[in-house]
Design an enzyme around this catalytic site. Sequence first.
Site, PDB file in Angstrom:
ATOM      1  N   GLU A 103      -1.077  -9.179  -1.204  1.00  0.00           N
ATOM      2  CA  GLU A 103      -2.523  -9.366  -1.005  1.00  0.00           C
ATOM      3  C   GLU A 103      -3.263  -9.254  -2.337  1.00  0.00           C
ATOM      4  O   GLU A 103      -4.229  -9.976  -2.589  1.00  0.00           O
ATOM      5  CB  GLU A 103      -3.039  -8.333  -0.010  1.00  0.00           C
ATOM      6  CG  GLU A 103      -2.496  -8.604   1.394  1.00  0.00           C
ATOM      7  CD  GLU A 103      -2.903  -7.550   2.396  1.00  0.00           C
ATOM      8  OE1 GLU A 103      -2.587  -6.367   2.156  1.00  0.00           O
ATOM      9  OE2 GLU A 103      -3.546  -7.897   3.391  1.00  0.00           O
TER      10      GLU A 103
ATOM     11  N   GLY B 191       0.385  -5.073   0.663  1.00  0.00           N
ATOM     12  CA  GLY B 191      -0.756  -4.989  -0.240  1.00  0.00           C
ATOM     13  C   GLY B 191      -0.458  -5.589  -1.607  1.00  0.00           C
ATOM     14  O   GLY B 191      -1.375  -6.031  -2.304  1.00  0.00           O
TER      15      GLY B 191
ATOM     16  N   ALA C 288       0.862  -1.174   0.000  1.00  0.00           N
ATOM     17  CA  ALA C 288       0.000   0.000   0.000  1.00  0.00           C
ATOM     18  C   ALA C 288       0.900   1.225   0.000  1.00  0.00           C
ATOM     19  O   ALA C 288       2.096   1.122   0.280  1.00  0.00           O
ATOM     20  CB  ALA C 288      -0.862  -0.024   1.253  1.00  0.00           C
TER      21      ALA C 288
ATOM     22  N   GLU D 208       3.914  -5.896   7.061  1.00  0.00           N
ATOM     23  CA  GLU D 208       3.155  -4.855   7.751  1.00  0.00           C
ATOM     24  C   GLU D 208       3.491  -4.747   9.228  1.00  0.00           C
ATOM     25  O   GLU D 208       3.493  -3.663   9.802  1.00  0.00           O
ATOM     26  CB  GLU D 208       1.649  -5.111   7.594  1.00  0.00           C
ATOM     27  CG  GLU D 208       1.103  -4.753   6.230  1.00  0.00           C
ATOM     28  CD  GLU D 208       1.221  -5.872   5.210  1.00  0.00           C
ATOM     29  OE1 GLU D 208       2.011  -6.823   5.437  1.00  0.00           O
ATOM     30  OE2 GLU D 208       0.528  -5.804   4.179  1.00  0.00           O
TER      31      GLU D 208
HETATM   32  N1  CAA Z   1       4.618   3.400   0.160  1.00  0.00           N
HETATM   33  C1  CAA Z   1       5.130   4.607  -0.146  1.00  0.00           C
HETATM   34  N2  CAA Z   1       6.432   4.801  -0.446  1.00  0.00           N
HETATM   35  C2  CAA Z   1       7.237   3.742  -0.434  1.00  0.00           C
HETATM   36  C3  CAA Z   1       6.766   2.448  -0.132  1.00  0.00           C
HETATM   37  C4  CAA Z   1       5.397   2.300   0.176  1.00  0.00           C
HETATM   38  N3  CAA Z   1       4.871   1.103   0.455  1.00  0.00           N
HETATM   39  N4  CAA Z   1       7.809   1.588  -0.200  1.00  0.00           N
HETATM   40  C5  CAA Z   1       8.884   2.309  -0.551  1.00  0.00           C
HETATM   41  N5  CAA Z   1       8.538   3.600  -0.707  1.00  0.00           N
HETATM   42  C6  CAA Z   1       9.418   4.697  -1.130  1.00  0.00           C
HETATM   43  C7  CAA Z   1      10.562   4.944  -0.166  1.00  0.00           C
HETATM   44  O1  CAA Z   1      10.174   5.821   0.866  1.00  0.00           O
HETATM   45  C8  CAA Z   1      11.599   5.537  -1.078  1.00  0.00           C
HETATM   46  O2  CAA Z   1      11.244   6.886  -1.287  1.00  0.00           O
HETATM   47  P1  CAA Z   1      12.381   8.004  -1.506  1.00  0.00           P
HETATM   48  O3  CAA Z   1      13.179   7.547  -2.691  1.00  0.00           O
HETATM   49  O4  CAA Z   1      11.614   9.250  -1.702  1.00  0.00           O
HETATM   50  O5  CAA Z   1      13.159   7.985  -0.223  1.00  0.00           O
HETATM   51  C9  CAA Z   1      11.382   4.798  -2.381  1.00  0.00           C
HETATM   52  O6  CAA Z   1      10.055   4.284  -2.323  1.00  0.00           O
HETATM   53  C10 CAA Z   1      12.341   3.658  -2.637  1.00  0.00           C
HETATM   54  O7  CAA Z   1      12.341   2.808  -1.495  1.00  0.00           O
HETATM   55  P2  CAA Z   1      13.701   2.206  -0.909  1.00  0.00           P
HETATM   56  O8  CAA Z   1      14.730   3.279  -0.815  1.00  0.00           O
HETATM   57  O9  CAA Z   1      13.332   1.485   0.333  1.00  0.00           O
HETATM   58  O10 CAA Z   1      14.102   1.198  -2.086  1.00  0.00           O
HETATM   59  P3  CAA Z   1      14.722  -0.259  -2.021  1.00  0.00           P
HETATM   60  O11 CAA Z   1      14.873  -0.696  -3.418  1.00  0.00           O
HETATM   61  O12 CAA Z   1      15.887  -0.288  -1.096  1.00  0.00           O
HETATM   62  O13 CAA Z   1      13.627  -1.185  -1.322  1.00  0.00           O
HETATM   63  C11 CAA Z   1      11.449  -2.088  -0.943  1.00  0.00           C
HETATM   64  C12 CAA Z   1      12.409  -1.430  -1.953  1.00  0.00           C
HETATM   65  C13 CAA Z   1      11.967  -3.477  -0.545  1.00  0.00           C
HETATM   66  C14 CAA Z   1      10.119  -2.224  -1.633  1.00  0.00           C
HETATM   67  C15 CAA Z   1      11.353  -1.212   0.326  1.00  0.00           C
HETATM   68  O14 CAA Z   1      11.063   0.111  -0.059  1.00  0.00           O
HETATM   69  C16 CAA Z   1      10.265  -1.625   1.288  1.00  0.00           C
HETATM   70  O15 CAA Z   1      10.473  -2.513   2.101  1.00  0.00           O
HETATM   71  N6  CAA Z   1       9.121  -0.931   1.230  1.00  0.00           N
HETATM   72  C17 CAA Z   1       8.026  -1.137   2.182  1.00  0.00           C
HETATM   73  C18 CAA Z   1       7.287  -2.389   1.896  1.00  0.00           C
HETATM   74  C19 CAA Z   1       6.161  -2.496   2.842  1.00  0.00           C
HETATM   75  O16 CAA Z   1       6.273  -2.350   4.051  1.00  0.00           O
HETATM   76  N7  CAA Z   1       4.990  -2.805   2.275  1.00  0.00           N
HETATM   77  C20 CAA Z   1       3.804  -2.950   3.059  1.00  0.00           C
HETATM   78  C21 CAA Z   1       3.098  -1.652   3.063  1.00  0.00           C
HETATM   79  S1  CAA Z   1       1.759  -1.668   4.162  1.00  0.00           S
HETATM   80  C22 CAA Z   1       0.523  -2.424   3.351  1.00  0.00           C
HETATM   81  O17 CAA Z   1       0.646  -2.877   2.256  1.00  0.00           O
HETATM   82  C23 CAA Z   1      -0.741  -2.429   4.164  1.00  0.00           C
HETATM   83  C24 CAA Z   1      -1.832  -3.240   3.618  1.00  0.00           C
HETATM   84  O18 CAA Z   1      -1.979  -4.375   3.965  1.00  0.00           O
HETATM   85  C25 CAA Z   1      -2.871  -2.660   2.772  1.00  0.00           C
END
Ligand code: CAA
Length: 690
Positions: A105, A102, A63, A125
């Site tokens: 999911e 998400g 998400a 999450e």
């Molecule tokens: N939402 C918004 N922004 C996000 C994001 C997300 N889910 N995931 C990453 N970003 C952004 C980061 O803040 C970063 O932004 P900036 O460049 O402006 O700093 C950019 O995307 C790149 O991210 P990384 O620097 O972390 O890049 P990476 O290649 O090292 O890693 C990744 C990529 C493994 C996807 C890592 O970003 C990550 O772990 N992201 C979070 C994943 C996560 O927690 N997902 C679950 C979200 S909650 C959810 O989905 C709830 C639900 O059930 C509905």
Amino acid sequence: MSDFVKVSRDGDVAIVTIDNPPVNALSFHVREPLMQALLAMRDDASVAAIVLACAGRTFVAGADITEFGKPVQQPDLRAIVAVLETIAKPTVAAIHGTALGGGLELALGCHFRVADAGARLGLPEVKLGILPGGGGTVRLPRLLGAVKALRMIVSGMPISAAEAHEAGLVDAVFQGDLTPHAVNFAREMARKGGPFTPVRDRDDLLGETDLAAFDAEAADLARKARGLEAPIACAQAVRNAVTMPFDEALAAERALFVKLVASDQSRAQRHLFFGEREAAKLPGKDVVKRRIGRVGVIGAGTMGGGIAMAFANGGFPVTLLETSHEALQRGLGTIEKNYAVSVTRGSLSEEAKRDRLAQFKGSTDYADLADCDLIIEAVFEDMAVKKEVFGKLDAVAKPGAILATNTSYLDINEIAASISRPQDVLGLHFFSPANVMKLLEIVRAEKTAPDALASVVDLARRIGKVAVVVGVCHGFVGNRMLAARGSESEALLLEGATPSQIDRAFTDFGWPMGPFQMGDLAGLDIGWRNRKARGLTAVIADTLCERGHFGQKTGRGFYLYEAGARAGIPDPEVESLIREKAAEKGIAPREISADEIIERTLYPLVNEGAKILEEKIAARASDIDVVWVNGYGFPIGRGGPMFWAGLEGASKIVERLEHWHQRTGKDVFKPAQLLKRMAETGSWDVDAKA
Ligand code: CAA
């Protein structure tokens, strides 16, 4: 068609592609066209199957976290998955990169999932203080079984495509360009014909759940959660998937999600997620980074060896330098032993161990550092010794090599000024054990060149560290704040608290251990040596050290350690020592509450953080939080000291500090200007106008 969701055709297979860089997060501007595309393809009689894919470096990584805490704009993810499950033709998620949160999911809403061999799948999450809120807790157990799903959801750790395939989460794994494989797979499924069962209706594995075994595992995980609500809610939601009908369990998951997403713990964990990424950003223009191939490490003791391992683990060849052949062999032997332990534990393969050891080259000759692009010294913490080492480096290092010190306290400007190339000098303050601890304080000295700094920030990420750039001061960010806390821990002892009472207040707050347990673990002699060098005293700790009681390694410190035990028990000798020293100072012991312990140890910590911000030693309040969570075990659910101060109330902190300042006259209680301003404006921004 939208910029973010495109539909193309390969014969009778429709390919719906999400394109929302950088990580294809499911923002509102994606969800709306995605919903429309899916409805259109569902109702298009010329489409036999649908592939859901992503452009760029990854499948949907979750998400959009920036939307959390704001009103949800429809359609939400749950509505999209519900539509996916109304589609009678085969739907196939084509997963490359990471399918997280998400994203996974969404894929669980499809009939089938195919993955690139390098893909990773997970529900992280819990690390953001929430639970999968798009049906993940209810659908994943239907594919993996309840216990496996519980482990994956509560740990938040992703699994590889191969593991996912074996577990039944993924139906096929392919090498090379994934979309054509996914199209062929979808076409083949359409040819075989349905009906295709959505995951929500695949209940067979759930029926086999041993609920008693599940509950035992969930109870164990809850104990390890140390006050965090999300892991417990995750376990409850997975249990609901077993005990409730699908729709009821889905509604219960939603209710838990709504509660958690609004909690302070989740806000704190989201603050840290963005804080860690922000900390790695340097203000100003991008500079061309220096190329770093070989790394040199001087000193093969605990610190030097750990640093060398951190680089070898990151794939860098390392030259390890010691003063004598014996010391070098000892250091290399310890490194080999550490890797052997990892092999025994199953976290490293025998082959990987061989590869890592092959990265090391040992030497006792400074001339062998001439081909290193970065050289880090981890020698004895003494200015004269450090200057001597840097003098030798000045003579042998190649032009443009970055010269780093691992000092914990010393003035790096003074070290830099002692050689002919101060622009190449900076601090890399690792935390012990350096191959394990995530934090790296990168210390920018007055003359450090911007490209040298940018190069090590980039390098830190490549070796898996969480980097925070800080300025020069005694102890930098972490240890300077720790000192503010430490002086009060000892004062509380003299006033009547016991070590275990203080440690208990800390662990109840959420710390993994209290200050005295930590001192005993790290070795009390380290602080003792440092105090002596600065002409400071800590009467109880100093006396323990004079008696040779350095903590766990000597079997005695603030606690007593029975042979081989890692947990200490109260030591009557320490308690009488405290009473004796208090009597000498004329202090009558009194009852001390847990609240007072927190107030007198953590408020000065926050106050020191405010001074550090004022002096621009740290660039942002969140940088300080990242240091404390990753380097010192500050509870993640509290977001770090500066975030926590906002929750606790800066005006309350100022008022209590002033109270203690008046009572004791101590500087640690004198409220910083910035803390007072925070109390008025609610912001840590140094440049903000009040
Ligand atoms: N939402 C918004 N922004 C996000 C994001 C997300 N889910 N995931 C990453 N970003 C952004 C980061 O803040 C970063 O932004 P900036 O460049 O402006 O700093 C950019 O995307 C790149 O991210 P990384 O620097 O972390 O890049 P990476 O290649 O090292 O890693 C990744 C990529 C493994 C996807 C890592 O970003 C990550 O772990 N992201 C979070 C994943 C996560 O927690 N997902 C679950 C979200 S909650 C959810 O989905 C709830 C639900 O059930 C509905």
